[in-house]
Scaffold this motif. Sequence first.
Motif, PDB file in Angstrom:
ATOM      1  N   GLN A  10       3.005 -20.743  23.205  1.00 17.22           N
ATOM      2  CA  GLN A  10       4.430 -20.412  23.200  1.00 17.22           C
ATOM      3  C   GLN A  10       4.848 -19.726  21.911  1.00 17.22           C
ATOM      4  N   LEU A  11       4.234 -20.111  20.792  1.00 14.13           N
ATOM      5  CA  LEU A  11       4.587 -19.493  19.507  1.00 14.13           C
ATOM      6  C   LEU A  11       4.201 -18.015  19.459  1.00 14.13           C
ATOM      7  N   SER A  12       3.078 -17.669  20.035  1.00 15.12           N
ATOM      8  CA  SER A  12       2.650 -16.260  20.041  1.00 15.12           C
ATOM      9  C   SER A  12       3.656 -15.398  20.789  1.00 15.12           C
ATOM     10  N   ASP A  13       4.066 -15.879  21.940  1.00 17.54           N
ATOM     11  CA  ASP A  13       5.060 -15.109  22.703  1.00 17.54           C
ATOM     12  C   ASP A  13       6.409 -15.079  21.990  1.00 17.54           C
ATOM     13  N   LEU A  14       6.756 -16.195  21.385  1.00 18.41           N
ATOM     14  CA  LEU A  14       8.058 -16.267  20.737  1.00 18.41           C
ATOM     15  C   LEU A  14       8.115 -15.402  19.482  1.00 18.41           C
ATOM     16  N   GLN A  15       7.010 -15.259  18.798  1.00 19.37           N
ATOM     17  CA  GLN A  15       6.986 -14.414  17.601  1.00 19.37           C
ATOM     18  C   GLN A  15       7.254 -12.951  17.961  1.00 19.37           C
ATOM     19  N   LYS A  73       9.022 -11.964  20.477  1.00 16.18           N
ATOM     20  CA  LYS A  73      10.436 -11.876  20.841  1.00 16.18           C
ATOM     21  C   LYS A  73      11.318 -11.804  19.596  1.00 16.18           C
ATOM     22  N   VAL A  74      10.973 -12.564  18.566  1.00 22.70           N
ATOM     23  CA  VAL A  74      11.762 -12.541  17.332  1.00 22.70           C
ATOM     24  C   VAL A  74      11.713 -11.158  16.687  1.00 22.70           C
ATOM     25  N   GLU A  75      10.528 -10.581  16.607  1.00 20.59           N
ATOM     26  CA  GLU A  75      10.387  -9.251  16.002  1.00 20.59           C
ATOM     27  C   GLU A  75      11.151  -8.203  16.793  1.00 20.59           C
ATOM     28  N   THR A  76      11.060  -8.251  18.080  1.00 19.50           N
ATOM     29  CA  THR A  76      11.753  -7.260  18.918  1.00 19.50           C
ATOM     30  C   THR A  76      13.260  -7.368  18.769  1.00 19.50           C
ATOM     31  N   GLU A 120      14.447  -5.937  15.415  1.00 18.31           N
ATOM     32  CA  GLU A 120      14.430  -4.474  15.418  1.00 18.31           C
ATOM     33  C   GLU A 120      15.634  -3.899  16.163  1.00 18.31           C
ATOM     34  N   LYS A 121      15.975  -4.479  17.289  1.00 19.27           N
ATOM     35  CA  LYS A 121      17.135  -4.013  18.044  1.00 19.27           C
ATOM     36  C   LYS A 121      18.421  -4.188  17.241  1.00 19.27           C
ATOM     37  N   LEU A 122      18.556  -5.267  16.533  1.00 14.47           N
ATOM     38  CA  LEU A 122      19.760  -5.536  15.756  1.00 14.47           C
ATOM     39  C   LEU A 122      19.928  -4.526  14.621  1.00 14.47           C
ATOM     40  N   GLU A 139      18.895 -14.644  16.189  1.00 14.67           N
ATOM     41  CA  GLU A 139      18.962 -15.919  15.488  1.00 14.67           C
ATOM     42  C   GLU A 139      18.372 -17.059  16.323  1.00 14.67           C
ATOM     43  N   SER A 140      18.669 -17.098  17.632  1.00 17.83           N
ATOM     44  CA  SER A 140      18.114 -18.162  18.484  1.00 17.83           C
ATOM     45  C   SER A 140      16.605 -18.060  18.587  1.00 17.83           C
ATOM     46  N   ASN A 141      16.107 -16.861  18.704  1.00 20.16           N
ATOM     47  CA  ASN A 141      14.646 -16.704  18.750  1.00 20.16           C
ATOM     48  C   ASN A 141      14.008 -17.157  17.443  1.00 20.16           C
ATOM     49  N   ARG A 142      14.679 -16.818  16.352  1.00 22.12           N
ATOM     50  CA  ARG A 142      14.130 -17.220  15.065  1.00 22.12           C
ATOM     51  C   ARG A 142      14.171 -18.751  14.897  1.00 22.12           C
TER      52      ARG A 142
END
Length: 771
Positions: A233-238, A240-243, A246-248, A408-411
């Motif tokens: 789950q951490l690999s996928d979540l990392q 998502k956080v990066e993406t 970048e969008k922000l 923020e939630s992803n982080r």
Amino acid sequence: MDSGIVRRRSDTSTLEQLPTEIQYPADPARSYAPLPEEGFLLREYGRILKKRKWVVISTWLIIAILATVYALHMTPVYDATGRIAINRENSVNLGFKDSDQGTIGADYEDYNIALETQIRILQSDALAFQVIKNLKLDNNPAFAGVAAKPRTEPPLNSLQVDAPFESSLLDRFRRGLKLTVVPRTRIVEIHYSHPDPRLAAQIVNILINTFIEQNFKTKFESTMQTSAWLSVQLSDLQMKVETSQEKLVRYQKEHDILGIDEKQNIVTSKLDELNTELTAAEGDRIQKESAYTPASAGNPEIFAKAEPSSLINQLRTQESDLRMKYVEATTQFGSSYPKVMQLGNQLKQVEASIQAEDERIASRVQNEYLSALQREKLLGAALDVQKQEANHLNESAIEYNLLKRDAESNRQLYEGLLQKLKEAGVSAGLRSSNIRIVDVARVPTSPSAPNIPRDIVLGLALGLFGGIGLAFVLESLDNTVRTPEEAQIISALPSLGIIPLSTKQIAKERKNGHPRLALGSRSSESADSLQLITFARPRSELAESYRALRTSIMLSSLGSPPKVILVTSALPQEGKTTTSINSAIVLAQRGGRVLLVDADLRRPGVHKALGLRNTSGLSTLLTGGDGSQNAILSTEIPNLFVLTAGPPPPQPAELLGSILMKDYLCRLRKEFDHIVIDTPPALSVTDAVLLSVEADSVLVVVRSGQTTKAELRRVRDLRSHVNARITGVIVNAFDLHSGSSYYYQYDSKYYGRYYEEDPPQNGTSAAGKAS
């Protein structure tokens, strides 16, 4: 036979001259059975136990002996005991409330359910199989017995579902295992019973260790599974956080959002400043307008208020002083006076200065007002422009905030899972468990079973209670009437007397050379019937019983003693004929004229007992046949006359229920003091029921141990339906030496001593003296 104990009666004229109708005596009051006395049930229980004493003793001894033999031959079994404490599960669940490790937690699960779950795990087949495998019990003959595997075969590797050998091993293991929870504690006692004490202790200790190891292994595997899931789950979540970050950033650059948040945003700050300045400009403009309006109207007071310490106030003061001096001088000197004229010129100069100063102040107020108004307009225009920019920024901020919250939630989720992953790695290395060993199992020194003294005592107690229970069961299965109390309770009629068994006494008298009971042509078989016992053996227990019965019959009526006495029974072979004959004899011994009538027209027995011919009798009287004039016979027994049954008629019931039978009874009442009628069994034919209506007293004979309770109730009901005068019940063939008669034995001994000490004299019967 005529030369025997009977002689025919030649004078029958009295019978022919009797009236055809008589007045029957009134119905005597019915006698009902009294209620049982206090303590009757206890006495009845004692009677049953005494009666069935050999059943109780035999059952007691058999069960006690079997229990003793079983205890002595039982293989000693040793009980090894270990204790563990099952505490509440530690909340090391990585913060996941829905994880498997949290189902036994104390926050939301009942501890009793958790404890019961652990006990079931201790009793599980998997744990038992693991213990069997660790101790190699499948190869141990002390455990597996003759079914033990040879050492050449491979050991157990897995628990097969349908393997007979594994199933037998598990059954053996479960038979010796016992788990108990100590009340009000969290301690579980593990007991194992086996003939080998050392093996029993080993099984308990290995079971405890295996249970603790399995508990830890289950937690470790669960933690490792959680760690593996967290890593994925951490690999996928990392990613998502990066993406999301970048969008922000890209959106912030595209829409010129310089501030990080609303507090640091330039547009928002500028809008706030303009709004503040516009508010201040509006206030200033209002203040200037309040001064400008009266100034434009030419109100001189506004100038004094606008500049209280200015030149205009000084000029006005000077004007006031000059005007006062001018007025005084004019009044004193006149207007042509030089000083007055000088004061006038000064006053005009001061007024000109005041007017010039007013114009200046009005011009200044107007300029200030116009400047404030212009500033307000400029600030309003700037604020409108800034509002448009702020609205545009707010429209962009909606998407910006969404992107920001997503990032923020992803982080936060990533950081939380990363923390749990670290905790899982730490907890996997900790050997913490909520199960603690309190006491290890020690090798027992003494067997727990068999407890020979206890087993013998239990066998004795069980045998005693079993014997008592069997006695009451046998008594409940016995549906016959045995005692006068039973007959009294069942029939709701009084018990008039008992006729005891005395076969031992008869055998004793024969051995001592006493004369035969039968007279005339009676055979030895007739002598055994005891039908003339009151005449042949007046001092015997049987004779005294019939005399006691006579007393009960005489006292049963409230008025005069009954004349017509009908004797019947439920079924044949219950002793009604013997009772009829002996009752008639004891009544005759009392001194009254007694007629014994054999009304059993189907199977007559009175003539056989007395050795008489049955050529004529009751049937010839009722049918008008030959010999009816000589039907009533006399005997050697004083005052006793006999009317035999006569030849069997074709319809006995119709004859006994006829009007002619009633007429004969009416006539016989005048001639005899008592008439004893022997009738057929009441349940076999209706003859006794028909005759019972004409009798003053109906006696029901029951045979102890033969007449059933249902038969006695049926006889009572039949008599009650025709309103017969039932006097009571007579219990025949009552064994005085049985348990049912323990309180009658004293009376029989007393009577025996009485007549042995004072025998009858000069041929007087014992009944006469007793009366």
